[in-house]
Enzyme design. Structure first.
Site, PDB file in Angstrom:
ATOM      1  N   GLY A  64       0.771  -1.239   0.000  1.00  0.00           N
ATOM      2  CA  GLY A  64       0.000   0.000   0.000  1.00  0.00           C
ATOM      3  C   GLY A  64       0.802   1.290   0.000  1.00  0.00           C
ATOM      4  CB  SER A 109       1.779   5.776   1.601  1.00  0.00           C
ATOM      5  OG  SER A 109       1.306   6.113   0.322  1.00  0.00           O
ATOM      6  CE1 TYR A 128     -12.747   6.827   6.522  1.00  0.00           C
ATOM      7  CE2 TYR A 128     -13.755   5.022   7.727  1.00  0.00           C
ATOM      8  CZ  TYR A 128     -12.676   5.553   7.049  1.00  0.00           C
ATOM      9  OH  TYR A 128     -11.538   4.800   6.896  1.00  0.00           O
ATOM     10  CB  ILE A 142      -4.831  -1.921   0.704  1.00  0.00           C
ATOM     11  CG1 ILE A 142      -3.375  -2.079   0.265  1.00  0.00           C
ATOM     12  CG2 ILE A 142      -5.781  -1.945  -0.486  1.00  0.00           C
ATOM     13  CD1 ILE A 142      -3.061  -3.414  -0.371  1.00  0.00           C
ATOM     14  CB  ALA A 191     -14.932   3.994  -0.695  1.00  0.00           C
ATOM     15  CG  ASP A 203      -5.627  -5.147  -8.496  1.00  0.00           C
ATOM     16  OD1 ASP A 203      -6.263  -5.168  -7.421  1.00  0.00           O
ATOM     17  OD2 ASP A 203      -6.109  -4.702  -9.555  1.00  0.00           O
ATOM     18  CE  LYS A 210     -10.232   1.702   6.849  1.00  0.00           C
ATOM     19  NZ  LYS A 210      -9.091   1.009   6.225  1.00  0.00           N
ATOM     20  NE  ARG A 266      -3.214  18.366   4.979  1.00  0.00           N
ATOM     21  CZ  ARG A 266      -4.352  19.029   5.102  1.00  0.00           C
ATOM     22  NH1 ARG A 266      -5.261  18.928   4.166  1.00  0.00           N
ATOM     23  NH2 ARG A 266      -4.590  19.794   6.153  1.00  0.00           N
ATOM     24  CB  THR A 267      -2.595   9.750   3.008  1.00  0.00           C
ATOM     25  OG1 THR A 267      -3.939   9.296   3.206  1.00  0.00           O
ATOM     26  CG2 THR A 267      -1.806   9.590   4.295  1.00  0.00           C
ATOM     27  CG  LEU A 268      -3.465   9.520  -3.417  1.00  0.00           C
ATOM     28  CD1 LEU A 268      -3.162  10.891  -3.998  1.00  0.00           C
ATOM     29  CD2 LEU A 268      -2.677   8.447  -4.168  1.00  0.00           C
TER      30      LEU A 268
HETATM   31  P1  NAD Z   1      -2.652   5.972   0.550  1.00  0.00           P
HETATM   32  O1  NAD Z   1      -3.516   6.494  -0.551  1.00  0.00           O
HETATM   33  O2  NAD Z   1      -1.257   6.439   0.604  1.00  0.00           O
HETATM   34  O3  NAD Z   1      -2.677   4.388   0.558  1.00  0.00           O
HETATM   35  C1  NAD Z   1      -3.767   3.616   0.089  1.00  0.00           C
HETATM   36  C2  NAD Z   1      -3.162   2.509  -0.751  1.00  0.00           C
HETATM   37  O4  NAD Z   1      -4.167   1.572  -1.159  1.00  0.00           O
HETATM   38  C3  NAD Z   1      -2.501   3.048  -2.039  1.00  0.00           C
HETATM   39  O5  NAD Z   1      -1.144   2.666  -2.071  1.00  0.00           O
HETATM   40  C4  NAD Z   1      -3.277   2.348  -3.139  1.00  0.00           C
HETATM   41  O6  NAD Z   1      -2.495   2.038  -4.261  1.00  0.00           O
HETATM   42  C5  NAD Z   1      -3.715   1.079  -2.400  1.00  0.00           C
HETATM   43  N1  NAD Z   1      -4.760   0.364  -3.134  1.00  0.00           N
HETATM   44  C6  NAD Z   1      -5.985   0.816  -3.525  1.00  0.00           C
HETATM   45  N2  NAD Z   1      -6.602  -0.133  -4.264  1.00  0.00           N
HETATM   46  C7  NAD Z   1      -5.748  -1.195  -4.331  1.00  0.00           C
HETATM   47  C8  NAD Z   1      -5.796  -2.476  -4.946  1.00  0.00           C
HETATM   48  N3  NAD Z   1      -6.866  -2.866  -5.674  1.00  0.00           N
HETATM   49  N4  NAD Z   1      -4.744  -3.329  -4.804  1.00  0.00           N
HETATM   50  C9  NAD Z   1      -3.672  -2.961  -4.082  1.00  0.00           C
HETATM   51  N5  NAD Z   1      -3.557  -1.752  -3.475  1.00  0.00           N
HETATM   52  C10 NAD Z   1      -4.587  -0.886  -3.607  1.00  0.00           C
HETATM   53  O7  NAD Z   1      -3.438   6.373   1.902  1.00  0.00           O
HETATM   54  P2  NAD Z   1      -3.218   5.973   3.440  1.00  0.00           P
HETATM   55  O8  NAD Z   1      -3.971   6.991   4.214  1.00  0.00           O
HETATM   56  O9  NAD Z   1      -1.786   5.739   3.710  1.00  0.00           O
HETATM   57  O10 NAD Z   1      -4.043   4.609   3.554  1.00  0.00           O
HETATM   58  C11 NAD Z   1      -3.503   3.398   4.061  1.00  0.00           C
HETATM   59  C12 NAD Z   1      -4.514   2.729   4.999  1.00  0.00           C
HETATM   60  O11 NAD Z   1      -4.640   3.500   6.184  1.00  0.00           O
HETATM   61  C13 NAD Z   1      -5.927   2.570   4.437  1.00  0.00           C
HETATM   62  O12 NAD Z   1      -6.458   1.335   4.844  1.00  0.00           O
HETATM   63  C14 NAD Z   1      -6.678   3.703   5.129  1.00  0.00           C
HETATM   64  O13 NAD Z   1      -8.066   3.460   5.220  1.00  0.00           O
HETATM   65  C15 NAD Z   1      -6.008   3.639   6.474  1.00  0.00           C
HETATM   66  N6  NAD Z   1      -6.223   4.810   7.332  1.00  0.00           N
HETATM   67  C16 NAD Z   1      -5.918   6.053   6.879  1.00  0.00           C
HETATM   68  C17 NAD Z   1      -6.134   7.133   7.692  1.00  0.00           C
HETATM   69  C18 NAD Z   1      -5.833   8.535   7.203  1.00  0.00           C
HETATM   70  O14 NAD Z   1      -6.368   9.487   7.777  1.00  0.00           O
HETATM   71  N7  NAD Z   1      -5.023   8.714   6.191  1.00  0.00           N
HETATM   72  C19 NAD Z   1      -6.662   6.965   8.987  1.00  0.00           C
HETATM   73  C20 NAD Z   1      -6.948   5.679   9.424  1.00  0.00           C
HETATM   74  C21 NAD Z   1      -6.725   4.602   8.580  1.00  0.00           C
END
Ligand code: NAD
Length: 258
Positions: free
Chosen positions: A14, A20, A157, A94, A97, A66, A164, A194-196
């Protein structure tokens, strides 16, 4: 006691870019001496992940995976088995939505949007655990990333909160299945960062502001805080912990809702 992950190998799934959460986990684990295997989704991300992986000390692998495709999960783990043999853990970071379903009423979700969020963000964890189990012959530790929106209603959300909740339940069932193999399964529930992925969530700036003002630590969560918690969870220091949802959110989840 210190944490030394020399001679241990972990799969990190991920990483999209340097913001990330997966990348912060990778840095914490690599700093402790771990060898890493990065997986990414889609050719578009390969260069990003390779460039980041090259900044770390040591010899790390980068492979496509994937997680919506069972055959690809299978071939990725077959490749890992061939290249490194045994792994000691995995970080699944990962989720996905549809952006239009991350605002307004949850009720407006479509069947396709619901299944997409469940497929990518919840089922994939179980699918990946299934593939990792045979490679974890020495036991180890598996981590996924979750969020408070699976435990409570968090504005916007929506469908991701429902995914989740399914992910959180998977953590306890998987912990029970894999415990007899010496494999621990936990989730980190991070405060908003703050991420993608976070960009897709409506009103995200307001959420960050609220955490800064109201959370017990009066600050937002950083990727590094999550990375270091992951380091603890994969280490032997956490050998008694499994099936747990560990909040790394400055204590925000402890506040009353009113
Ligand atoms: P991110 O966008 O950097 O990471 C999300 C990743 O999911 C990306 O690398 C993307 O390529 C991958 N992904 C999406 N579809 C995919 C697929 N079909 N196969 C393989 N990979 C796939 O964002 P992030 O915030 O680092 O998210 C990582 C995790 O942390 C997620 O589960 C997110 O829900 C969770 N999370 C994030 C936050 C936040 O505020 N950023 C808070 C709590 C939990």
């Amino acid at each position: 006691k210190t944490i030394d992950l020399t001679n241990r190998t972990y799969v990190v799934m991920g990483v999209a870019n340097k913001r990330s959460i997966a990348w912060a986990i990778a840095r914490s684990l690599a700093d402790a001496g771990a060898r890493l295997i990065f997986t990414y989704a889609g050719e578009r991300l390969e260069k990003n992940v390779r460039t980041l992986a090259e900044t770390l000390n040591g010899d790390h692998l980068v492979l496509p995976c994937d997680i919506t495709d069972d055959a690809e999960i299978e071939s990725t783990f077959a490749e890992i088995r061939q290249q490194v043999g045994v792994i000691h853990g995995l970080a699944h970071c990962i989720a996905f939505a549809n952006k239009e379903e991350l605002e307004g009423e949850y009720l407006n979700v479509t069947r396709d949007g619901y299944l997409l969020a469940q497929n990518v963000s919840a089922y994939s964890f179980t699918g990946v655990c299934k593939a990792a189990r045979p490679l974890m012959s020495e036991g180890g530790s598996i981590i996924t990333m979750t969020y408070l929106g699976g435990e409570r209603v968090v504005k916007n959300y929506n469908v991701m909160g429902v995914a989740k909740a399914a992910l959180d339940a998977s953590v306890m069932y998987l912990a029970n299945d894999l415990g007899k193999d010496g494999i621990r399964v936990n989730a980190i529930s991070a405060g908003p960062i703050r991420t993608l992925a976070a960009k897709g969530i409506g009103g995200f700036n307001d959420v960050l502001k609220e955490i800064e003002e109201k959370s017990p630590l009066r600050k937002t969560t950083t990727q590094e805080e999550v990375g270091d918690t992951a380091l603890f969870l994969v280490s032997d220091l956490a050998r008694g912990i499994t099936g747990e949802i560990m909040h790394v959110d400055g204590g925000y989840n402890k506040l009353s809702l009113s």
